[in-house]
Design an enzyme around this catalytic site. Structure first.
Site, PDB file in Angstrom:
ATOM      1  N   HIS A  61       5.560   2.712   4.685  1.00 46.44           N
ATOM      2  CA  HIS A  61       5.987   1.932   3.510  1.00 46.44           C
ATOM      3  C   HIS A  61       4.781   1.531   2.660  1.00 46.44           C
ATOM      4  CE1 HIS A  61       9.425  -0.759   1.972  1.00 46.44           C
ATOM      5  NE2 HIS A  61       8.523  -0.617   1.021  1.00 46.44           N
ATOM      6  N   LEU A  64       1.782   3.466  -3.646  1.00 51.17           N
ATOM      7  CA  LEU A  64       0.483   3.997  -4.079  1.00 51.17           C
ATOM      8  C   LEU A  64       0.353   4.023  -5.596  1.00 51.17           C
ATOM      9  CD1 LEU A  64       0.084   6.821  -1.402  1.00 51.17           C
ATOM     10  CD2 LEU A  64      -0.742   4.460  -1.345  1.00 51.17           C
ATOM     11  N   ARG A  65       1.442   3.722  -6.291  1.00 51.23           N
ATOM     12  CA  ARG A  65       1.433   3.462  -7.749  1.00 51.23           C
ATOM     13  C   ARG A  65       1.127   4.674  -8.631  1.00 51.23           C
ATOM     14  NH1 ARG A  65       4.486  -0.510  -6.825  1.00 51.23           N
ATOM     15  NH2 ARG A  65       3.563  -2.503  -6.254  1.00 51.23           N
ATOM     16  N   ASP A 152      13.537   2.462  -2.723  1.00 56.60           N
ATOM     17  CA  ASP A 152      12.798   1.224  -2.473  1.00 56.60           C
ATOM     18  C   ASP A 152      12.303   0.535  -3.739  1.00 56.60           C
ATOM     19  OD1 ASP A 152      11.645  -0.706  -0.631  1.00 56.60           O
ATOM     20  OD2 ASP A 152       9.748  -0.012  -1.465  1.00 56.60           O
ATOM     21  N   HIS A 179      16.303  -0.474   1.004  1.00 59.16           N
ATOM     22  CA  HIS A 179      15.763  -1.777   0.608  1.00 59.16           C
ATOM     23  C   HIS A 179      16.985  -2.654   0.395  1.00 59.16           C
ATOM     24  CE1 HIS A 179      13.164  -4.341  -2.243  1.00 59.16           C
ATOM     25  NE2 HIS A 179      14.384  -4.797  -2.416  1.00 59.16           N
ATOM     26  N   HIS A 232      11.751  -3.309   5.619  1.00 55.44           N
ATOM     27  CA  HIS A 232      11.307  -4.717   5.581  1.00 55.44           C
ATOM     28  C   HIS A 232      12.387  -5.755   5.877  1.00 55.44           C
ATOM     29  CE1 HIS A 232      12.782  -3.975   1.565  1.00 55.44           C
ATOM     30  NE2 HIS A 232      11.648  -3.538   1.078  1.00 55.44           N
ATOM     31  N   ASN A 278       9.280  -9.075  -2.449  1.00 51.03           N
ATOM     32  CA  ASN A 278      10.693  -8.779  -2.155  1.00 51.03           C
ATOM     33  C   ASN A 278      10.798  -7.903  -0.919  1.00 51.03           C
ATOM     34  OD1 ASN A 278      12.047 -10.147  -4.136  1.00 51.03           O
ATOM     35  ND2 ASN A 278      12.151  -8.403  -5.538  1.00 51.03           N
ATOM     36  N   ASP A 305       4.459  -2.433   3.514  1.00 48.79           N
ATOM     37  CA  ASP A 305       4.963  -2.656   2.148  1.00 48.79           C
ATOM     38  C   ASP A 305       3.792  -2.965   1.215  1.00 48.79           C
ATOM     39  OD1 ASP A 305       6.587  -2.838  -0.052  1.00 48.79           O
ATOM     40  OD2 ASP A 305       7.671  -4.620   0.615  1.00 48.79           O
ATOM     41  N   HIS A 309      -0.940  -4.874  -7.197  1.00 46.85           N
ATOM     42  CA  HIS A 309      -0.696  -5.259  -8.588  1.00 46.85           C
ATOM     43  C   HIS A 309      -2.018  -5.738  -9.170  1.00 46.85           C
ATOM     44  CE1 HIS A 309       3.644  -4.890  -8.617  1.00 46.85           C
ATOM     45  NE2 HIS A 309       3.713  -5.542  -7.478  1.00 46.85           N
TER      46      HIS A 309
END
Lengths: 428, 319
Positions: A61, A64-65, A152, A179, A232, A278, A305, A309
């Site tokens: 989980h 990696l954006r 997710d 999710h 999660h 979340n 997770d 950011h």
């Protein structure tokens, strides 16, 4: 022709699914383990004195954006952080821009991962654009090696669509992961609904918003026979339902994150959005239930997770900031510090158990034995250190643990026979 | 005290100190020339991310009566519209050499975030559903003025407690000063975990009214209908509105309060708003003096009260 010895991991305590023993591990120049035993030598030595030598960790989980949010993380920086955290395999989540819902984006992520210091695999979205209305081309993605599908960042809200996704996935032999958040019941909540959300004047989302979807998906798993993984899990109620569903023989697994057994909603009291995530941080009772579930096997593995950011995104007001926190570089230490479990149990939760869920057990989480791929983690379970976001490999800094003293630190990570982390430092 | 962020953070003694200090500024405000040099050379900026006329004017009037310079950072016409972050805005304002930021924001917690970025004193003028501390102080002051003390008083707070920063601050302030508080609302308009608040809960206004010393009506917002929290305003008024008929249940000496702006005919009947037991206008008047006390406490530190607030010229002449 057998491989030539390249280096020896010397003086460690070997921990894998077969048990715990002392021994040296010789890694060959073909990336495999060529010998395991006492007093071995090779041209080069990696010191493992006082350390545990285990199969490399597997995070199923990781956000990696890339593509789309490269200012927060890239496949490469995420993979480097993972390596420093002891991971040799990570599974990318599909909530990128564009979403990982097509063959071309799957190929892009896998391509980006090829030069990374970690085995980067990717999940695929269940629905096109993660929009929850039309199935993504799951067969095509499965053909590229995708074994786990999830939207997710959001749960699949539509009951019928989720049923169809499960039926379709069962035919492909892939796993669906959910999710769990009922959007309507969440009502735009930004933290756990309870005493703290009330006091802080922040809109909350009740535990039941997660539990309703867990309940629904267990029913649909019973209906369809699909293989289902719950992501999660954060509430006592969710874990109780999952324990029941497992006892009833359903093909269900679940993960819990490090933050759901180390932090509570009280951490939000400073209004620092670094604690916004979340599913949200819950109560002391939920934390106790997650720990108990990890200990008794209801929880199959620990996931991070990992959700980078940028600082700019995380200094917004609490209700405007995006949810998510870093995890890859702190998971081992938090598990060792906060969980009262035997070392082989913790290593299993981080390694061979998650590897099996995503079918990465062809190369990861395997016993430390001659002939197996040399995907290893060497960590000192007793080293104490202080978590510092600025010292991390991630492009982002949003760790909720800054300043926290923890125990247990990765010394070396070996990926396919290459020491990609030596003495805590990435080598590439 | 270096900031005023919430009532919950304050001790009873802090609240009492502010109320005692307010007495001096009520006296100043009653003068023919209601202005003292207490904060000469200080600059107070109001940073309002949410529309507010009354609170902003009240703070500006308070600052001006203390001879502070005031600036008004208007969000709707500023760089914020161009995407500037809260932090950059705060740093920009502070770089101009200001001493105090009075902030209102729709998001709970923004005043706390500001204190991490700026050295200037931060005054919370309302953050989301969370707190509105100066409103609670002026409410306490008004009740004290009317009654002498809040100790042992029974106060009903009626209406949308869940979404109300006024209610959160008032509950904290009233109970700190020894009053007993009953919140009266349908369950949909109560905050989660209401049992953790130091209040009694009722869903029957008629049953509560005969025993209260004061009834505090919260503003009912129309958007609550669309969130399925209430069937209709009509039903709300018939069950929780202070109608003329229902006001008959109040004791003769009971006080009626409202933070404004009022929805006449919804939570309060227009005739009651204007009747003699209502202190709604006193609340507004005291608001200026309370805010003078807050600004003086935060910015006038070290200065002697009597030097800061010299007796008025007319008094000096007559002396």
């Amino acid at each position: 022709m057998s491989a030539a010895p390249a280096f020896v991991v010397k003086g460690g305590r070997l921990v894998d699914a077969t048990g715990v023993r002392s021994g040296d591990v010789v890694v060959g120049d073909d990336g495999s383990i060529v010998a395991v035993g006492p007093d071995l030598s090779a041209p080069e030595t990696l010191d493992a004195a006082g350390c545990v030598v285990s199969p490399g960790f597997v995070d199923i989980h990781s956000h990696l954006r890339e593509p789309g949010k490269e200012e927060a993380e890239t496949v490469e920086t995420g993979a480097r952080g993972a390596a420093v955290g002891g991971y040799t395999c990570i599974l990318a989540m599909p909530n990128t821009t564009p979403a990982i819902d097509s063959a071309s984006v799957v190929r892009e992520v896998l391509d980006l991962g090829r030069s990374a210091p970690c085995d980067v695999r990717t999940s695929g979205a269940i629905t096109v654009g993660r929009a929850g209305s039309q199935l993504a081309p799951m067969a095509e993605l499965a053909g590229l090696g995708v074994t786990l599908f999830t939207d997710d960042g959001a749960g699949v809200q539509d009951n019928l669509l989720m049923r169809r996704a499960m039926e379709y996935a069962a035919g492909l032999g892939v796993t669906l992961a959910q999710h769990c958040e009922d959007d309507a019941l969440c009502g735009g909540g930004h933290m756990h609904e309870g005493e703290w959300s009330s006091r802080l004047g922040i809109a909350g989302q009740p535990a039941e918003a997660e539990e309703l979807m867990v309940m629904r998906d267990i029913a649909l798993a019973r209906l369809t026979g699909a293989k289902l993984h719950f992501q999660h899990m954060s509430t006592a109620g969710s874990l109780a339902m999952i324990a029941g569903a497992k006892a009833a023989g359903l093909d269900i697994t679940c993960e819990s994150t490090t933050h759901h057994f180390t932090l509570t909603h009280a951490n939000c009291a400073t209004y620092d959005p670094v604690f916004k995530v979340n599913p949200p941080l819950r109560t002391d009772e939920d934390v106790a239930a997650v720990k108990a579930g990890i200990g008794n096997g209801t929880v199959d593995c620990i996931a991070t997770d990992h959700a980078p950011h940028t600082p700019d995104d995380k200094i917004q007001p609490f209700d405007e900031a995006p949810p998510g926190m870093l995890g890859l570089e702190t998971a081992l230490a938090l598990a060792l510090t906060e969980l009262d479990l035997e070392i082989e149990q913790i290593v299993g939760l981080l390694s061979w158990k998650p590897a099996a869920i995503i079918g990465a057990d062809d190369r990861h989480g395997r016993p430390i034995a001659e002939g197996n791929p040399a995907n290893l983690c060497v960590f000192d379970p007793d080293e104490e250190w202080t978590i510092d976001g600025a010292a991390m490999q991630s492009k982002s800094r949003n760790t909720p643990y800054a300043g926290r003293r923890v125990r247990g630190r990765v010394r070396h990570t070996i990926l396919e026979g290459e020491a990609v982390v030596r003495n805590g430092e990435p080598t590439r | 005290m270096s900031d005023l962020l919430s009532i919950s953070d304050l001790e009873r003694a802090d609240v009492e100190q502010l109320l005692d200090l307010t007495d001096h500024f009520v006296e100043v405000s009653a003068r023919p020339i209601p202005k003292v040099p207490a904060l000469r050379g200080k600059t107070v900026v109001s940073l309002f991310y949410e529309d507010s006329t009354r609170t902003r004017l009240s703070f500006e009037t308070a600052a001006k009566r203390l001879s502070a310079d005031t600036m008004n950072f208007s969000v709707s016409t500023s760089s914020v519209k161009k995407g500037e972050s809260l932090r950059d805005t705060a740093l920009t304002i502070e770089a101009m050499g200001i001493d105090c930021i009075v902030v209102r924001h729709k998001s709970a917690g923004v005043p706390w975030q500001l204190t991490r970025w700026v050295d200037a004193a931060v005054v919370n003028a309302g953050d989301g559903w969370h707190e509105h501390p100066t409103q609670a102080l002026l409410d306490c002051y008004t009740l004290r003025q009317k009654r002498g003390s809040l100790d042992g008083m029974h106060i009903a707070i009626v209406g949308d407690v869940k979404h109300s920063r006024v209610a959160r601050s008032d509950i904290a302030a009233f109970t700190k000063l020894g009053a007993e508080v009953t919140v009266v609302a349908p369950p949909t308009l109560l905050p989660p975990a209401i049992e953790t608040y130091p209040v009694k809960v009722s869903h029957d206004l008629d049953a509560v009214l005969p025993s209260v010393d004061a009834v505090y009506l919260l503003r009912m917002q129309r958007e609550r209908m669309t969130e399925a929290l209430l069937p209709s305003l009509r039903e709300y008024t018939s069950t929780y509105g202070l109608t003329v008929a229902r006001a008959e249940l109040l004791r003769d000496d009971a006080t009626v309060m409202h933070p404004g702006p009022m929805n006449r005919g919804v939570e309060i009947d227009g005739d009651i708003a204007d009747f003699d037991r209502s202190v709604i206008v006193d609340q507004v008047r005291n608001g200026v003096s309370v805010r003078m006390a807050v600004l003086f406490l935060l910015l006038g530190s070290g200065s002697d009260l009597h030097n800061a607030i010299p007796a008025s010229e007319s008094e000096e002449r007559s002396a």
